[in-house]
Scaffold this motif. Sequence first.
Motif, PDB file in Angstrom:
ATOM      1  N   GLY A 153      22.357 109.065  -5.744  1.00 40.71           N
ATOM      2  CA  GLY A 153      23.379 109.901  -6.241  1.00 40.71           C
ATOM      3  C   GLY A 153      23.603 111.326  -5.884  1.00 40.71           C
ATOM      4  O   GLY A 153      24.458 111.718  -5.017  1.00 40.71           O
ATOM      5  N   ARG A 154      22.202 111.637  -5.400  1.00 42.17           N
ATOM      6  CA  ARG A 154      21.752 113.657  -5.270  1.00 42.17           C
ATOM      7  C   ARG A 154      22.142 113.519  -3.642  1.00 42.17           C
ATOM      8  O   ARG A 154      21.269 114.571  -3.272  1.00 42.17           O
ATOM      9  CB  ARG A 154      20.960 114.133  -6.126  1.00 42.17           C
ATOM     10  CG  ARG A 154      21.598 114.292  -7.599  1.00 42.17           C
ATOM     11  CD  ARG A 154      20.214 114.495  -8.500  1.00 42.17           C
ATOM     12  NE  ARG A 154      20.540 115.164  -9.811  1.00 42.17           N
ATOM     13  CZ  ARG A 154      20.023 115.131 -10.255  1.00 42.17           C
ATOM     14  NH1 ARG A 154      18.145 115.581 -10.274  1.00 42.17           N
ATOM     15  NH2 ARG A 154      20.009 115.320 -11.603  1.00 42.17           N
ATOM     16  N   SER A 155      21.496 112.252  -3.245  1.00 43.38           N
ATOM     17  CA  SER A 155      21.015 112.734  -1.495  1.00 43.38           C
ATOM     18  C   SER A 155      21.863 112.555  -0.465  1.00 43.38           C
ATOM     19  O   SER A 155      23.085 111.690  -1.142  1.00 43.38           O
ATOM     20  CB  SER A 155      20.425 111.049  -1.616  1.00 43.38           C
ATOM     21  OG  SER A 155      20.527 109.884  -1.312  1.00 43.38           O
ATOM     22  N   TRP A 156      21.788 112.440   0.300  1.00 36.89           N
ATOM     23  CA  TRP A 156      22.783 112.601   1.585  1.00 36.89           C
ATOM     24  C   TRP A 156      23.344 110.669   1.443  1.00 36.89           C
ATOM     25  O   TRP A 156      24.676 110.708   2.125  1.00 36.89           O
ATOM     26  CB  TRP A 156      22.144 112.264   2.945  1.00 36.89           C
ATOM     27  CG  TRP A 156      21.619 114.306   2.788  1.00 36.89           C
ATOM     28  CD1 TRP A 156      20.146 114.480   2.945  1.00 36.89           C
ATOM     29  CD2 TRP A 156      22.326 115.043   2.961  1.00 36.89           C
ATOM     30  NE1 TRP A 156      20.203 115.877   2.918  1.00 36.89           N
ATOM     31  CE2 TRP A 156      21.539 116.586   3.151  1.00 36.89           C
ATOM     32  CE3 TRP A 156      23.824 115.336   3.279  1.00 36.89           C
ATOM     33  CZ2 TRP A 156      22.094 117.925   3.572  1.00 36.89           C
ATOM     34  CZ3 TRP A 156      24.516 116.581   3.782  1.00 36.89           C
ATOM     35  CH2 TRP A 156      23.597 117.887   3.202  1.00 36.89           C
ATOM     36  N   ILE A 157      22.541 109.980   1.619  1.00 37.78           N
ATOM     37  CA  ILE A 157      22.816 108.731   0.947  1.00 37.78           C
ATOM     38  C   ILE A 157      23.869 108.033   0.227  1.00 37.78           C
ATOM     39  O   ILE A 157      25.166 108.062   0.468  1.00 37.78           O
ATOM     40  CB  ILE A 157      21.847 108.169   0.663  1.00 37.78           C
ATOM     41  CG1 ILE A 157      20.529 107.106   1.705  1.00 37.78           C
ATOM     42  CG2 ILE A 157      22.457 106.433   0.483  1.00 37.78           C
ATOM     43  CD1 ILE A 157      19.392 106.403   2.105  1.00 37.78           C
ATOM     44  N   GLY A 158      23.934 108.710  -1.392  1.00 39.33           N
ATOM     45  CA  GLY A 158      24.699 108.899  -2.185  1.00 39.33           C
ATOM     46  C   GLY A 158      26.059 109.968  -1.430  1.00 39.33           C
ATOM     47  O   GLY A 158      27.516 109.394  -1.448  1.00 39.33           O
ATOM     48  N   LEU A 159      25.454 110.700  -1.025  1.00 35.60           N
ATOM     49  CA  LEU A 159      27.011 111.232  -0.335  1.00 35.60           C
ATOM     50  C   LEU A 159      27.743 110.459   1.182  1.00 35.60           C
ATOM     51  O   LEU A 159      29.376 110.389   1.204  1.00 35.60           O
ATOM     52  CB  LEU A 159      26.570 113.327   0.538  1.00 35.60           C
ATOM     53  CG  LEU A 159      28.147 113.442   0.921  1.00 35.60           C
ATOM     54  CD1 LEU A 159      29.038 114.066  -0.216  1.00 35.60           C
ATOM     55  CD2 LEU A 159      27.176 114.817   1.513  1.00 35.60           C
ATOM     56  N   ALA A 160      26.948 109.985   1.528  1.00 32.84           N
ATOM     57  CA  ALA A 160      27.519 108.828   2.893  1.00 32.84           C
ATOM     58  C   ALA A 160      28.323 107.967   1.973  1.00 32.84           C
ATOM     59  O   ALA A 160      29.377 108.220   2.610  1.00 32.84           O
ATOM     60  CB  ALA A 160      26.496 108.490   3.414  1.00 32.84           C
ATOM     61  N   TRP A 161      27.602 107.760   1.066  1.00 31.12           N
ATOM     62  CA  TRP A 161      28.231 106.354   0.105  1.00 31.12           C
ATOM     63  C   TRP A 161      29.816 107.073   0.076  1.00 31.12           C
ATOM     64  O   TRP A 161      30.969 106.708   0.112  1.00 31.12           O
ATOM     65  CB  TRP A 161      27.728 105.830  -0.667  1.00 31.12           C
ATOM     66  CG  TRP A 161      26.781 104.713  -0.439  1.00 31.12           C
ATOM     67  CD1 TRP A 161      26.116 104.314   1.295  1.00 31.12           C
ATOM     68  CD2 TRP A 161      25.302 104.561  -1.105  1.00 31.12           C
ATOM     69  NE1 TRP A 161      25.239 103.443   0.601  1.00 31.12           N
ATOM     70  CE2 TRP A 161      24.467 103.500  -0.134  1.00 31.12           C
ATOM     71  CE3 TRP A 161      25.006 104.675  -2.754  1.00 31.12           C
ATOM     72  CZ2 TRP A 161      23.628 103.264  -0.801  1.00 31.12           C
ATOM     73  CZ3 TRP A 161      23.463 103.906  -2.959  1.00 31.12           C
ATOM     74  CH2 TRP A 161      23.331 103.087  -1.970  1.00 31.12           C
ATOM     75  N   ALA A 162      29.750 107.851  -0.707  1.00 26.54           N
ATOM     76  CA  ALA A 162      31.164 108.166  -0.917  1.00 26.54           C
ATOM     77  C   ALA A 162      31.484 108.379  -0.567  1.00 26.54           C
ATOM     78  O   ALA A 162      33.027 108.523  -0.676  1.00 26.54           O
ATOM     79  CB  ALA A 162      30.577 110.168  -2.438  1.00 26.54           C
ATOM     80  N   SER A 163      31.392 109.132   1.046  1.00 23.29           N
ATOM     81  CA  SER A 163      32.690 109.332   1.679  1.00 23.29           C
ATOM     82  C   SER A 163      32.684 108.086   2.601  1.00 23.29           C
ATOM     83  O   SER A 163      34.133 108.029   2.167  1.00 23.29           O
ATOM     84  CB  SER A 163      32.065 110.254   3.279  1.00 23.29           C
ATOM     85  OG  SER A 163      30.787 109.542   3.787  1.00 23.29           O
TER      86      SER A 163
END
Lengths: 297, 248
Positions: A153-163
Amino acid sequence: MISGYLVTILITIVIYAMLAHSLNIITGHAGQISLGHAAFFGIGAYTSAMLYTEAGFPFWTSVPLAAVVAGIVGALLGVPCLRVRDDFLAITTMGINFVVEAIFLYIPFFGGAMGIGGINLPKWFGREMTKPEYFFLILVVFVFFLLLDRQLGRSWIGLAWASIREDEQAAGAMGVDVVRFKVLAFILGSAIAGLAGGFYAHFLTFIMPQNFGFGQSIVILSMVVFGGIGTRWGPIAGAIILGVLPEISRPIMEYRTLIYGVLLLGMMRFQPGGLLGPESILSKTFQRTIYRLVSPE
Amino acid sequence: MPLLGITALSKEFGGLRALDRVSFTAEEGEILGIIGPNGAGKTTLFNLISGIYPPSGGEIIFQGKSILRLKPYQISHLGIGRTFQIVRPFQNLDVETNVLVAYGHRFYPSLWKSTGPFRQPGNLREVQTLIERTGLRSYAKHLAKNLPLGFKKRLEIARALALQPHLLLLDEPSAGLRFEESAQLMELIRQVCDQGIGVLLIEHNMHVVMDLCKRIVVLDHGSKIAEGSPEEIRSNSLVIQAYLGKEA
């Protein structure tokens, strides 16, 4: 000492929590609706059961392999799912569930309607694990996944998912490789569901195709939606509440689907974000209490 | 070598020619205006350049290389940022996180780097600089959906700038804005261009276009009907016809 019945419920709940959590990765974090999550649960259960009973693999390798196989199948099935969105994706994943269930049911290799029996609890220290020990084993594994979820959730992966969840096209234009991150969510979600399947098979000692049908997918999705889609604790709360309810009394068990349906309807009407969603009554009350406790005065 | 070279670019939707053999070039540090009546194919042009759909024919060369077969994310990695005509910020993320999504373009290609946490002091500092430059400082922690339209448009520009672009595609940035808002936005666009970034500007507000652009391309019914300085465009009879209709 915890009673056998209680342990059975506890194990069931952790397995459901693991399933709800894994679906939450795909549907909550990456925003890809799935109505066929039980397929991967089943693939995991059947993989570990076949490896254990037919190929003589011990629990300690059959269950991790169940996760690997479910993850691979999740990746393969994720690819056609990438071409469709929203309602079409819902129907596609539902179709996948029916196909997988039918394969277990109609291909004799998988034991057909009779299912597969003779799967045992794992052995350690030269003896079979007790049920409380098994409960703690899967609880530890689940806690590991929760920590992993926090990290993601804190990683770029989590951010990419959110986008991607927010706006797929805009995410692509902002440098997010949509296909790659969607497939990653499918792989991770399917693999964890597969692992849950392996645990389930070794706990029930006997599995049937019906355990992994469309109805099961809906139960898992209900837990996620009821608890709070996209939140970390919501799916767990959903799994505990909806998992315990049918155990409290027989009548509830009999009208299980009806009660789930009514609960979901009520939820959608009054708390669309789920029990622990960011706007829910519960989390607002919680925040207010915390605020009152820490604020001076 | 021009920054962007477009040659005979066409796009058909079914039988409809949305874009018909359009050619032009754009340079670094230049604001190239793209105007035309509704349905002229301006947004289609942007969608082709940013890879949202493939063209039916023609060529797009960016910094000497064809970008025809690239996916949107690959095109953004090369340094083409865009905004959308109807704003599309990530509504439920705050301003800072919105910009961080685009800033992450340098981490996404490596799976290993993608597992790293995104709220690192270094990343946040860069993102805050962009937020300040676009005048969004006091909104940094607001959810995008709660911003007024003008700030959503700024957010889209901040997000596109986080890609460290060489070329920026701005689709009607001043539409729906009040006069002061639009004046501030023009100033921002001018600053961006002064840093050597090329800008393609779709704009309906003639005042803005004539003021910002030294060169303008005019599209009508998918074809380029004129190209030149604001003065030339203003006096071009084809352009006047396209906008006002033929005199009887």
